[in-house]
Design a protein around this motif. Structure first.
Motif, mmCIF file in Angstrom:
data_model
loop_
_atom_site.group_PDB
_atom_site.id
_atom_site.type_symbol
_atom_site.label_atom_id
_atom_site.label_comp_id
_atom_site.label_asym_id
_atom_site.label_seq_id
_atom_site.Cartn_x
_atom_site.Cartn_y
_atom_site.Cartn_z
ATOM 1 N N LEU A 27 0.823 -1.212 0.000
ATOM 2 C CA LEU A 27 0.000 0.000 0.000
ATOM 3 C C LEU A 27 0.858 1.263 0.000
ATOM 4 O O LEU A 27 0.558 2.223 -0.710
ATOM 5 C CB LEU A 27 -0.936 -0.003 1.206
ATOM 6 N N VAL A 28 1.914 1.251 0.808
ATOM 7 C CA VAL A 28 2.795 2.424 0.861
ATOM 8 C C VAL A 28 3.484 2.644 -0.485
ATOM 9 O O VAL A 28 3.650 3.780 -0.930
ATOM 10 C CB VAL A 28 3.844 2.260 1.990
ATOM 11 N N CYS A 29 3.851 1.564 -1.152
ATOM 12 C CA CYS A 29 4.513 1.686 -2.451
ATOM 13 C C CYS A 29 3.550 2.145 -3.539
ATOM 14 O O CYS A 29 3.926 2.935 -4.421
ATOM 15 C CB CYS A 29 5.148 0.351 -2.852
ATOM 16 N N LEU A 30 2.285 1.685 -3.478
ATOM 17 C CA LEU A 30 1.337 1.958 -4.553
ATOM 18 C C LEU A 30 0.640 3.314 -4.445
ATOM 19 O O LEU A 30 0.383 3.962 -5.459
ATOM 20 C CB LEU A 30 0.272 0.856 -4.610
ATOM 21 N N ASP A 31 0.318 3.720 -3.224
ATOM 22 C CA ASP A 31 -0.490 4.937 -3.045
ATOM 23 C C ASP A 31 0.407 6.157 -2.868
ATOM 24 O O ASP A 31 1.155 6.257 -1.888
ATOM 25 C CB ASP A 31 -1.405 4.774 -1.825
ATOM 26 N N ILE A 32 0.315 7.097 -3.773
ATOM 27 C CA ILE A 32 1.159 8.293 -3.734
ATOM 28 C C ILE A 32 0.889 9.142 -2.499
ATOM 29 O O ILE A 32 1.764 9.872 -2.028
ATOM 30 C CB ILE A 32 0.956 9.123 -5.029
ATOM 31 N N HIS A 33 -0.327 9.054 -1.939
ATOM 32 C CA HIS A 33 -0.648 9.818 -0.737
ATOM 33 C C HIS A 33 0.120 9.312 0.484
ATOM 34 O O HIS A 33 0.193 10.004 1.502
ATOM 35 C CB HIS A 33 -2.157 9.747 -0.458
ATOM 36 N N LEU A 34 0.651 8.102 0.398
ATOM 37 C CA LEU A 34 1.415 7.531 1.506
ATOM 38 C C LEU A 34 2.918 7.722 1.327
ATOM 39 O O LEU A 34 3.709 7.166 2.084
ATOM 40 C CB LEU A 34 1.097 6.035 1.659
ATOM 41 N N HIS A 35 3.310 8.487 0.302
ATOM 42 C CA HIS A 35 4.736 8.739 0.063
ATOM 43 C C HIS A 35 5.200 9.911 0.931
ATOM 44 O O HIS A 35 5.576 10.971 0.446
ATOM 45 C CB HIS A 35 4.988 9.008 -1.420
ATOM 46 N N THR A 36 5.153 9.696 2.246
ATOM 47 C CA THR A 36 5.602 10.687 3.228
ATOM 48 C C THR A 36 6.576 9.991 4.175
ATOM 49 O O THR A 36 6.604 8.755 4.246
ATOM 50 C CB THR A 36 4.404 11.243 4.029
ATOM 51 N N PRO A 37 7.387 10.759 4.924
ATOM 52 C CA PRO A 37 8.341 10.142 5.854
ATOM 53 C C PRO A 37 7.689 9.180 6.839
ATOM 54 O O PRO A 37 8.223 8.100 7.105
ATOM 55 C CB PRO A 37 8.941 11.350 6.575
ATOM 56 N N MET A 38 6.511 9.544 7.377
ATOM 57 C CA MET A 38 5.834 8.699 8.352
ATOM 58 C C MET A 38 5.570 7.300 7.787
ATOM 59 O O MET A 38 5.862 6.276 8.434
ATOM 60 C CB MET A 38 4.508 9.342 8.770
ATOM 61 N N TYR A 39 5.048 7.233 6.576
ATOM 62 C CA TYR A 39 4.717 5.937 5.988
ATOM 63 C C TYR A 39 5.941 5.242 5.403
ATOM 64 O O TYR A 39 5.976 4.014 5.295
ATOM 65 C CB TYR A 39 3.610 6.106 4.946
ATOM 66 N N PHE A 40 6.952 6.008 5.061
ATOM 67 C CA PHE A 40 8.214 5.414 4.635
ATOM 68 C C PHE A 40 8.816 4.614 5.791
ATOM 69 O O PHE A 40 9.237 3.459 5.617
ATOM 70 C CB PHE A 40 9.188 6.505 4.185
ATOM 71 N N PHE A 41 8.834 5.205 6.986
ATOM 72 C CA PHE A 41 9.370 4.500 8.151
ATOM 73 C C PHE A 41 8.472 3.322 8.540
ATOM 74 O O PHE A 41 8.969 2.283 8.987
ATOM 75 C CB PHE A 41 9.515 5.461 9.332
ATOM 76 N N LEU A 42 7.165 3.480 8.377
ATOM 77 C CA LEU A 42 6.249 2.370 8.643
ATOM 78 C C LEU A 42 6.524 1.207 7.692
ATOM 79 O O LEU A 42 6.476 0.039 8.096
ATOM 80 C CB LEU A 42 4.802 2.843 8.503
ATOM 81 N N CYS A 43 6.824 1.524 6.442
ATOM 82 C CA CYS A 43 7.159 0.505 5.450
ATOM 83 C C CYS A 43 8.446 -0.229 5.849
ATOM 84 O O CYS A 43 8.530 -1.458 5.746
ATOM 85 C CB CYS A 43 7.315 1.154 4.080
ATOM 86 N N ILE A 44 9.452 0.511 6.316
ATOM 87 C CA ILE A 44 10.698 -0.096 6.771
ATOM 88 C C ILE A 44 10.439 -1.002 7.975
ATOM 89 O O ILE A 44 10.981 -2.114 8.076
ATOM 90 C CB ILE A 44 11.739 0.986 7.138
ATOM 91 N N LEU A 45 9.578 -0.541 8.893
ATOM 92 C CA LEU A 45 9.223 -1.355 10.065
ATOM 93 C C LEU A 45 8.564 -2.658 9.639
ATOM 94 O O LEU A 45 8.860 -3.724 10.196
ATOM 95 C CB LEU A 45 8.293 -0.562 10.986
ATOM 96 N N ALA A 46 7.679 -2.590 8.654
ATOM 97 C CA ALA A 46 7.016 -3.795 8.154
ATOM 98 C C ALA A 46 8.031 -4.758 7.544
ATOM 99 O O ALA A 46 7.922 -5.986 7.712
ATOM 100 C CB ALA A 46 5.955 -3.410 7.120
ATOM 101 N N MET A 47 9.030 -4.235 6.848
ATOM 102 C CA MET A 47 10.084 -5.085 6.280
ATOM 103 C C MET A 47 10.888 -5.770 7.384
ATOM 104 O O MET A 47 11.209 -6.967 7.286
ATOM 105 C CB MET A 47 11.013 -4.246 5.405
ATOM 106 N N LEU A 48 11.217 -5.016 8.431
ATOM 107 C CA LEU A 48 11.989 -5.577 9.540
ATOM 108 C C LEU A 48 11.185 -6.661 10.259
ATOM 109 O O LEU A 48 11.733 -7.713 10.618
ATOM 110 C CB LEU A 48 12.371 -4.470 10.521
#
Length: 317
Positions: free
Chosen positions: A54-75
């Motif tokens: 979702l973070v990768c697909l939705d341009i509205h989620l291309h913010t630092p907050m969701y970038f870090f959330l995406c990294i957390l999900a990967m970890l």
């Protein structure tokens, strides 16, 4: 056994593999546990994978907050994948062995991912601090260059700390027994089998744990003290609640993660309790990875909106 005895018997006593005892030796119990943990693992991977998508697909989620959330999900995905597939195999297989090198690698990778999460939680707290205390300068302060540097720094700190922890633990003499009362190669459980006094190693490990646990917790608390002061200055109660709600997901996840992890790594071997420690380690390994997507998706309107768009109930921009 003293170190002299170890030197004399080094050639014939070196442990080449460990046996992971897991949770039970009863086949019926193991079959039930296999189903339960398989569901937990698949749900964790799917939930965190959904957030990444979702973070990768939705341009509205291309913010630092969701970038870090995406990294957390990967970890989180990496953490459960480092330990649970092997545990699932051991629940249904006759052999529960893991090679010395495999144990070394699992301890290092898992420790690196968990310690990186510790640092990333500080970064996420800083993100909320900037967003709430300096909203007009948010995108200037937390630019993409800084976001990438903070993420890279978290990874370097995490895996460097894990390398030291793993090196000190696995360089100890292991001359038998080789049965680890755990479901994966976690440092304290493995170190408990060393055939020499581990007091010095425990002290080094404690210093590393304090550095990678108490310092991040202190920084997170400091960030939220400033956030609380900024929120109290808001006149509208509704606006105050709305701003604070953006922090509750992070606070919830941090609480579930730091408590169990700090307990496992910040106490001496003398208080080691295999059965209790196995259960506690499940919290910051399996359950946290399962909890994070639920907490962030249920309490986040942007994630819900992005999910509905991905399901075809809206148009992706």
């Amino acid at each position: 056994m003293h170190s002299q005895g170890w030197n004399k018997k080094q050639n014939q006593s070196w442990v080449s593999e460990f046996i992971l005892l897991g949770f039970s030796s009863d086949p019926t119990t193991n079959s039930i546990l296999f189903i339960v943990f398989l569901l937990i693992y698949l749900s964790s991977v799917m939930g965190n994978g959904l957030i990444i998508m979702l973070v990768c697909l939705d341009i509205h989620l291309h913010t630092p907050m969701y970038f870090f959330l995406c990294i957390l999900a990967m970890l989180d995905t990496g953490c459960v994948t480092t330990t649970m597939p092997q545990m699932l195999v051991h629940l249904v297989a006759h052999s529960q062995s893991i090679s010395f090198a495999g144990c070394w690698l699992q301890m290092y990778v898992f420790g690196g991912l968990v310690t990186t999460e510790c640092t990333l939680f500080v970064v996420m707290a800083y993100d909320r601090y900037v967003a709430i205390c300096y909203p007009l300068h948010y995108t200037v302060i937390l630019n993409w260059g800084l976001c990438i540097r903070l993420t890279a720094g978290s990874l370097v700190c995490g895996f460097l700390s894990s390398l030291l922890h793993t090196f000190f633990t696995m360089s100890l003499p292991y001359c038998g027994p080789n049965r680890i009362n755990h479901y994966f190669c976690e440092g304290p459980a493995v170190r408990n089998l060393a055939c020499m006094d581990t007091h010095l190693i425990e002290m080094v490990d404690l210093v590393l744990s304090v550095f990678m646990s108490l310092i991040p917790i202190s920084l997170i608390v400091t960030s939220y003290i400033h956030i609380a002061k900024a929120i109290l200055k808001i006149n509208s109660t509704q606006a105050r609640c709305k701003v604070f709600s953006t922090c509750t997901s992070h606070l919830t996840v941090v609480s579930f993660f730091y408590g169990p992890a700090s307990y496992i790594y910040m106490r001496p071997n003398s208080s080691y309790s295999p059965e209790r420690d196995k259960q506690i380690s499940l919290f910051y390994n399996a359950f946290t990875a399962l909890l994070n997507p639920v907490v962030y998706s249920l309490r986040n309107k942007d994630i819900k909106r992005a999910f509905l768009k991905a399901m075809g109930h809206g148009r992706m921009d």
